[in-house]
Design a protein around this motif. Structure first.
Motif, mmCIF file in Angstrom:
data_model
loop_
_atom_site.group_PDB
_atom_site.id
_atom_site.type_symbol
_atom_site.label_atom_id
_atom_site.label_comp_id
_atom_site.label_asym_id
_atom_site.label_seq_id
_atom_site.Cartn_x
_atom_site.Cartn_y
_atom_site.Cartn_z
ATOM 1 N N ALA A 133 0.784 -1.090 0.080
ATOM 2 C CA ALA A 133 0.099 0.057 0.025
ATOM 3 C C ALA A 133 0.895 1.259 0.114
ATOM 4 O O ALA A 133 0.587 2.400 -0.767
ATOM 5 C CB ALA A 133 -0.894 0.018 1.201
ATOM 6 N N CYS A 134 1.943 1.237 0.684
ATOM 7 C CA CYS A 134 2.990 2.261 0.769
ATOM 8 C C CYS A 134 3.729 2.608 -0.525
ATOM 9 O O CYS A 134 3.966 3.934 -0.800
ATOM 10 C CB CYS A 134 3.685 2.101 1.985
ATOM 11 S SG CYS A 134 3.089 2.344 3.558
ATOM 12 N N ARG A 135 4.015 1.569 -1.125
ATOM 13 C CA ARG A 135 4.700 1.794 -2.472
ATOM 14 C C ARG A 135 3.741 2.085 -3.456
ATOM 15 O O ARG A 135 4.016 3.278 -4.097
ATOM 16 C CB ARG A 135 5.224 0.383 -2.802
ATOM 17 C CG ARG A 135 5.909 0.238 -4.174
ATOM 18 C CD ARG A 135 6.528 -0.901 -4.714
ATOM 19 N NE ARG A 135 5.615 -2.156 -4.376
ATOM 20 C CZ ARG A 135 4.564 -2.483 -4.914
ATOM 21 N NH1 ARG A 135 4.095 -1.727 -6.164
ATOM 22 N NH2 ARG A 135 3.809 -3.444 -4.386
ATOM 23 N N ILE A 136 2.499 1.776 -3.337
ATOM 24 C CA ILE A 136 1.418 2.292 -4.233
ATOM 25 C C ILE A 136 1.126 3.827 -4.008
ATOM 26 O O ILE A 136 1.116 4.681 -4.863
ATOM 27 C CB ILE A 136 0.194 1.660 -4.307
ATOM 28 C CG1 ILE A 136 0.444 0.168 -4.861
ATOM 29 C CG2 ILE A 136 -0.983 2.323 -4.881
ATOM 30 C CD1 ILE A 136 -0.871 -0.803 -4.436
ATOM 31 N N ILE A 152 -3.756 4.920 -8.803
ATOM 32 C CA ILE A 152 -4.170 3.902 -7.706
ATOM 33 C C ILE A 152 -5.167 2.852 -8.000
ATOM 34 O O ILE A 152 -4.833 1.691 -7.741
ATOM 35 C CB ILE A 152 -4.509 4.840 -6.491
ATOM 36 C CG1 ILE A 152 -3.362 5.772 -5.998
ATOM 37 C CG2 ILE A 152 -5.274 4.055 -5.408
ATOM 38 C CD1 ILE A 152 -3.954 7.034 -5.083
ATOM 39 N N GLU A 153 -6.389 3.342 -8.630
ATOM 40 C CA GLU A 153 -7.181 2.427 -9.005
ATOM 41 C C GLU A 153 -6.900 1.181 -10.038
ATOM 42 O O GLU A 153 -7.101 0.047 -10.065
ATOM 43 C CB GLU A 153 -8.591 3.013 -9.706
ATOM 44 C CG GLU A 153 -9.169 3.845 -8.429
ATOM 45 C CD GLU A 153 -10.423 4.612 -8.756
ATOM 46 O OE1 GLU A 153 -10.545 4.651 -9.957
ATOM 47 O OE2 GLU A 153 -11.132 5.079 -8.083
ATOM 48 N N LYS A 154 -5.793 1.619 -10.789
ATOM 49 C CA LYS A 154 -5.285 0.628 -11.784
ATOM 50 C C LYS A 154 -4.408 -0.466 -11.004
ATOM 51 O O LYS A 154 -4.308 -1.632 -11.334
ATOM 52 C CB LYS A 154 -4.201 1.283 -12.862
ATOM 53 C CG LYS A 154 -4.484 0.868 -14.240
ATOM 54 C CD LYS A 154 -3.649 1.937 -15.122
ATOM 55 C CE LYS A 154 -2.970 0.888 -16.297
ATOM 56 N NZ LYS A 154 -2.121 2.194 -17.003
ATOM 57 N N GLY A 165 -2.650 9.146 -0.249
ATOM 58 C CA GLY A 165 -2.860 7.872 0.503
ATOM 59 C C GLY A 165 -3.256 6.611 -0.350
ATOM 60 O O GLY A 165 -4.298 7.097 -1.238
ATOM 61 N N ALA A 166 -2.979 5.468 -0.277
ATOM 62 C CA ALA A 166 -3.666 4.334 -1.177
ATOM 63 C C ALA A 166 -3.956 3.161 0.048
ATOM 64 O O ALA A 166 -3.249 2.974 0.936
ATOM 65 C CB ALA A 166 -2.873 3.828 -1.805
ATOM 66 N N PHE A 167 -5.075 2.523 -0.148
ATOM 67 C CA PHE A 167 -5.483 1.395 0.652
ATOM 68 C C PHE A 167 -5.642 0.302 -0.052
ATOM 69 O O PHE A 167 -6.156 0.042 -1.159
ATOM 70 C CB PHE A 167 -7.047 1.742 1.273
ATOM 71 C CG PHE A 167 -7.585 0.517 2.232
ATOM 72 C CD1 PHE A 167 -6.867 0.637 3.382
ATOM 73 C CD2 PHE A 167 -8.558 -0.070 1.707
ATOM 74 C CE1 PHE A 167 -7.355 -0.449 4.205
ATOM 75 C CE2 PHE A 167 -8.883 -1.305 2.551
ATOM 76 C CZ PHE A 167 -8.502 -1.298 3.719
#
Ligand code: MG
Length: 250
Positions: free
Chosen positions: A16-19, A48-50, A97-99
């Protein structure tokens, strides 16, 4: 309650952190004169969605976008807009941020739009280095206050002020977890740092006074004196071998 995570959980969280870190790089590629902040946000969301991830900020507390984009005197929580077009000399703070797989990554960076003034560049450099100082202090058995003290000591020595009203935070299964991680404070105070804690350190540093106010949109947070602010953030893990930055592009 402060969560302590296993090495395995932290290794899952790294994705998640890398994204998140890659999304920030995507944003940086679009920071140039003539681009709208809306367009940058759209590119960030698409990226992010990809990856099969979700933008952590989209809908968080009602926030209407995937990235906070904050220009010049805007400290944090700027809302991307089609009407807001970047100009040469702007400093552009992007927080994203990304989840993914049950964990959030959270990071921020202040980008220069074209050539910026020397004073803007100095503020950006000082803020970035203050984050490094905070991370260096995030050692197991140190305390939360050691982080804030390291950030504050460095930023104030460079002649800048540290925002008080907003702070860093624990990060993990939730975007914002305990503990609060202020960018100011006294060394040796606050919760003890334990291996397995995952926190976001995010100094918001001002050219003038640290007083900020939130505009009528209930998000956009500006310096009261109208002077510049910069913002850098990494999600990190406390480990027995020292702090590990999780929001690394790759
Ligand atoms: Mg954060």
């Amino acid at each position: 309650m402060i969560n302590v995570r296993t090495a395995r959980e932290i290794s899952i969280m790294k994705d998640a952190c890398r994204i998140s870190a890659n999304a920030l790089c995507v944003a940086g590629e679009y920071v140039k004169p003539g681009v709208s902040t809306f367009e940058i946000d759209r590119k960030v969301r698409e990226y992010i969605e990809k990856q099969g991830a979700k933008p952590s900020f989209l809908g968080y507390g009602g926030f209407p976008a995937s990235a906070c984009i904050s220009l010049n005197n805007v400290v944090i929580h700027g809302i991307p807009s089609k009407e807001q077009i970047l100009k040469e000399g702007d400093i552009v703070s992007v927080d994203v941020g990304a989840f993914y797989n049950g964990f959030h990554g959270d990071n921020a960076y202040t980008f220069a739009c074209g050539k910026v003034s020397e004073k803007a560049q100095d503020l950006m450099d000082a803020t970035r280095i203050s984050l490094e100082k905070g991370i260096e202090a995030a050692l197991a058995n140190n305390r939360i206050g050691d982080i804030g003290n390291a950030v504050q000591t460095y930023a104030e020595a460079r002649g800048y002020s540290v925002v008080r009203d907003f702070v860093g935070h624990g990060v993990g299964a939730k975007l914002h977890e305990d503990p609060s991680v202020p960018n100011f404070g006294r060394a040796g105070r606050g919760a003890r740092l334990l291996p397995g804690m995952t926190i976001a350190i995010e100094p918001m540093i001002c050219e003038g006074s640290y007083e900020v106010e939130v505009l009528e949109d209930e998000w956009t947070t500006v310096t009261v004196d109208g002077k510049l602010a910069a913002h850098y953030e990494n999600s990190i893990a406390i480990t027995p071998d020292g702090p590990v930055i999780l929001t690394v592009p790759g």
